[in-house]
Write a protein that holds these residues in place. Structure first.
Motif, PDB file in Angstrom:
ATOM      1  N   ALA A  36       0.838  -1.204   0.000  1.00  0.00           N
ATOM      2  CA  ALA A  36       0.000   0.000   0.000  1.00  0.00           C
ATOM      3  C   ALA A  36       0.869   1.249   0.000  1.00  0.00           C
ATOM      4  N   MET A  37       1.929   1.260   0.804  1.00  0.00           N
ATOM      5  CA  MET A  37       2.826   2.413   0.858  1.00  0.00           C
ATOM      6  C   MET A  37       3.497   2.643  -0.493  1.00  0.00           C
ATOM      7  N   ARG A  38       3.945   1.548  -1.122  1.00  0.00           N
ATOM      8  CA  ARG A  38       4.562   1.687  -2.449  1.00  0.00           C
ATOM      9  C   ARG A  38       3.571   2.267  -3.465  1.00  0.00           C
ATOM     10  N   GLN A  39       2.315   1.794  -3.402  1.00  0.00           N
ATOM     11  CA  GLN A  39       1.300   2.297  -4.332  1.00  0.00           C
ATOM     12  C   GLN A  39       1.003   3.770  -4.073  1.00  0.00           C
ATOM     13  N   MET A  40       0.962   4.160  -2.802  1.00  0.00           N
ATOM     14  CA  MET A  40       0.713   5.557  -2.466  1.00  0.00           C
ATOM     15  C   MET A  40       1.841   6.446  -2.993  1.00  0.00           C
ATOM     16  N   ILE A  41       3.075   5.954  -2.895  1.00  0.00           N
ATOM     17  CA  ILE A  41       4.209   6.717  -3.429  1.00  0.00           C
ATOM     18  C   ILE A  41       4.095   6.845  -4.940  1.00  0.00           C
ATOM     19  N   ARG A  42       3.748   5.747  -5.612  1.00  0.00           N
ATOM     20  CA  ARG A  42       3.586   5.800  -7.081  1.00  0.00           C
ATOM     21  C   ARG A  42       2.467   6.774  -7.473  1.00  0.00           C
ATOM     22  N   ASP A  43       1.364   6.723  -6.721  1.00  0.00           N
ATOM     23  CA  ASP A  43       0.236   7.623  -7.012  1.00  0.00           C
ATOM     24  C   ASP A  43       0.642   9.082  -6.841  1.00  0.00           C
ATOM     25  N   MET A  48       2.274  14.382  -9.257  1.00  0.00           N
ATOM     26  CA  MET A  48       3.297  15.414  -9.481  1.00  0.00           C
ATOM     27  C   MET A  48       3.687  15.482 -10.958  1.00  0.00           C
ATOM     28  N   GLN A  49       3.811  14.301 -11.582  1.00  0.00           N
ATOM     29  CA  GLN A  49       4.168  14.266 -13.003  1.00  0.00           C
ATOM     30  C   GLN A  49       3.044  14.876 -13.844  1.00  0.00           C
ATOM     31  N   ALA A  50       1.802  14.555 -13.507  1.00  0.00           N
ATOM     32  CA  ALA A  50       0.669  15.115 -14.245  1.00  0.00           C
ATOM     33  C   ALA A  50       0.619  16.630 -14.082  1.00  0.00           C
ATOM     34  N   LYS A  51       0.872  17.107 -12.880  1.00  0.00           N
ATOM     35  CA  LYS A  51       0.876  18.548 -12.645  1.00  0.00           C
ATOM     36  C   LYS A  51       1.965  19.219 -13.481  1.00  0.00           C
ATOM     37  N   ASN A  52       3.149  18.634 -13.483  1.00  0.00           N
ATOM     38  CA  ASN A  52       4.252  19.189 -14.284  1.00  0.00           C
ATOM     39  C   ASN A  52       3.920  19.176 -15.769  1.00  0.00           C
ATOM     40  N   ASN A  53       3.352  18.068 -16.253  1.00  0.00           N
ATOM     41  CA  ASN A  53       2.977  17.985 -17.672  1.00  0.00           C
ATOM     42  C   ASN A  53       1.933  19.045 -18.023  1.00  0.00           C
ATOM     43  N   TRP A  54       0.958  19.239 -17.132  1.00  0.00           N
ATOM     44  CA  TRP A  54      -0.096  20.225 -17.395  1.00  0.00           C
ATOM     45  C   TRP A  54       0.484  21.633 -17.444  1.00  0.00           C
ATOM     46  N   GLN A  55       1.386  21.919 -16.502  1.00  0.00           N
ATOM     47  CA  GLN A  55       1.995  23.244 -16.477  1.00  0.00           C
ATOM     48  C   GLN A  55       2.885  23.489 -17.687  1.00  0.00           C
ATOM     49  N   GLY A  57       2.182  22.372 -20.594  1.00  0.00           N
ATOM     50  CA  GLY A  57       1.328  22.384 -21.783  1.00  0.00           C
ATOM     51  C   GLY A  57       1.193  21.024 -22.443  1.00  0.00           C
ATOM     52  N   LYS A  58       1.610  19.974 -21.800  1.00  0.00           N
ATOM     53  CA  LYS A  58       1.491  18.608 -22.341  1.00  0.00           C
ATOM     54  C   LYS A  58       0.144  18.027 -21.917  1.00  0.00           C
ATOM     55  N   TYR A  59      -0.915  18.576 -22.484  1.00  0.00           N
ATOM     56  CA  TYR A  59      -2.262  18.221 -22.064  1.00  0.00           C
ATOM     57  C   TYR A  59      -2.641  16.805 -22.471  1.00  0.00           C
ATOM     58  N   ASP A  60      -2.132  16.344 -23.604  1.00  0.00           N
ATOM     59  CA  ASP A  60      -2.476  14.999 -24.076  1.00  0.00           C
ATOM     60  C   ASP A  60      -1.982  13.931 -23.106  1.00  0.00           C
ATOM     61  N   ALA A  61      -0.793  14.101 -22.565  1.00  0.00           N
ATOM     62  CA  ALA A  61      -0.251  13.123 -21.625  1.00  0.00           C
ATOM     63  C   ALA A  61      -1.136  13.026 -20.386  1.00  0.00           C
ATOM     64  N   GLU A  79     -10.324  12.264  -9.927  1.00  0.00           N
ATOM     65  CA  GLU A  79     -10.858  13.521  -9.405  1.00  0.00           C
ATOM     66  C   GLU A  79      -9.743  14.500  -9.059  1.00  0.00           C
ATOM     67  N   ALA A  80      -8.662  13.978  -8.501  1.00  0.00           N
ATOM     68  CA  ALA A  80      -7.525  14.851  -8.171  1.00  0.00           C
ATOM     69  C   ALA A  80      -6.926  15.445  -9.444  1.00  0.00           C
ATOM     70  N   LEU A  81      -6.778  14.645 -10.467  1.00  0.00           N
ATOM     71  CA  LEU A  81      -6.248  15.153 -11.735  1.00  0.00           C
ATOM     72  C   LEU A  81      -7.216  16.129 -12.383  1.00  0.00           C
ATOM     73  N   TYR A  82      -8.499  15.856 -12.262  1.00  0.00           N
ATOM     74  CA  TYR A  82      -9.484  16.772 -12.812  1.00  0.00           C
ATOM     75  C   TYR A  82      -9.377  18.134 -12.134  1.00  0.00           C
ATOM     76  N   GLY A  83      -9.089  18.110 -10.836  1.00  0.00           N
ATOM     77  CA  GLY A  83      -8.897  19.360 -10.108  1.00  0.00           C
ATOM     78  C   GLY A  83      -7.699  20.133 -10.605  1.00  0.00           C
ATOM     79  N   LEU A  84      -6.663  19.418 -11.062  1.00  0.00           N
ATOM     80  CA  LEU A  84      -5.477  20.088 -11.592  1.00  0.00           C
ATOM     81  C   LEU A  84      -5.726  20.677 -12.973  1.00  0.00           C
TER      82      LEU A  84
END
Length: 196
Positions: A36-43, A48-55, A57-61, A79-84
Motif C-alpha cells: 500500500a505504501m509503495r502504491q501511495m508513493i507511485r500515485d 506530481m508528473q501530471a501537474k508538471n505535464n499540465w503546467q 502544456g502537455k495536455y495529451d499526456a 478527481e484529483a487530476l481533474y482538479g489540476l
C-alpha cells in the motif's frame, strides 16, 4: 546490492492516522502495508508528473493518464487530476483559498483587538489595586485627580478598541454572509469543498 534491511522505513501512527491508512489500503484493494505504501508513493509521483505535464502544456499526456486511471477504477486519482486540469475547479479552489486567507486575517485582527482590550483592562486593574493598597497603607482615600484622569483616559481608549472590535466582527459577519449568498446555499470553505 545493499541488504533490504537498510532500506526499511518505520513510522508510528496515531489511531486516526492508522484508521486513515487502513481505509486507503482498503480503497486500493491491497492487504499488505508495504504494498500500500509503495502504491501511495507511485500515485503521488503520478500526480506530481501530471501537474508538471499540465503546467508545461502537455495536455495529451494528462488526458491519457486520466483515461488509464478511469479504466482502472481509480476514481479518487481521476478527481484529483481533474482538479489540476479543470479551469473552473482551479478557479473555485483559488476562491476558497482567498476566502480562507481573508477570514484568517480578519480573525487575527479580532484576536489582536481582544488581546489589546484585555491588556488595557488588566493595566487599569493593576494601577487601581496598587493605588488602593497605597491608600490603605496611608489611611487615605482614592481622591488623586491624576489617577482618575488616567483611568478615565484608559477606559475611553479601551472603549475605542471595543468599537473597533465590533466593527471587525460585523465586517467578518458581512463578508461571510456575502460569500454565502454568492456561493449558493453554503459558505465555501476548505472543509466542505469537493473537487468535481
Amino acid at each position: 546490492m545493499k541488504p533490504l534491511k537498510n532500506k526499511l522505513i518505520q513510522t508510528r501512527l496515531s489511531e486516526d492516522e492508522l484508521a486513515d491508512f487502513e481505509a486507503v489500503k482498503h480503497e486500493l484493494g491491497i492487504a499488505g502495508s508495504s504494498k500500500a505504501m509503495r502504491q501511495m508513493i507511485r500515485d503521488e509521483k503520478l500526480l506530481m508528473q501530471a501537474k508538471n505535464n499540465w503546467q508545461k502544456g502537455k495536455y495529451d499526456a494528462v488526458t491519457i493518464l486520466v483515461q488509464q486511471l478511469n479504466d482502472q477504477g481509480r476514481l479518487p486519482l481521476v478527481e484529483a487530476l481533474y482538479g489540476l486540469t479543470n479551469t473552473s475547479t482551479s478557479t473555485e479552489l483559488n476562491l476558497v483559498r482567498d476566502q480562507y486567507t481573508d477570514i484568517q486575517q480578519q480573525l487575527e485582527s479580532i484576536m489582536y483587538a481582544v488581546t489589546k482590550s484585555g491588556n488595557n483592562l488588566n493595566q487599569i486593574a493593576h494601577v487601581l489595586n496598587a493605588a488602593k493598597q497605597q491608600a490603605e497603607q496611608e489611611d487615605d482615600d482614592l481622591a488623586d485627580d491624576d489617577l482618575w484622569q488616567w483611568v478615565a483616559k484608559q477606559l475611553v481608549e479601551n472603549s475605542q478598541i471595543l468599537t473597533d472590535l465590533r466593527l471587525e466582527i460585523n465586517s467578518l459577519k458581512h463578508d461571510t454572509r456575502r460569500d454565502k449568498q454568492e456561493g449558493g446555499s453554503e459558505v465555501v470553505s476548505p472543509g466542505n469543498t469537493l473537487v468535481s
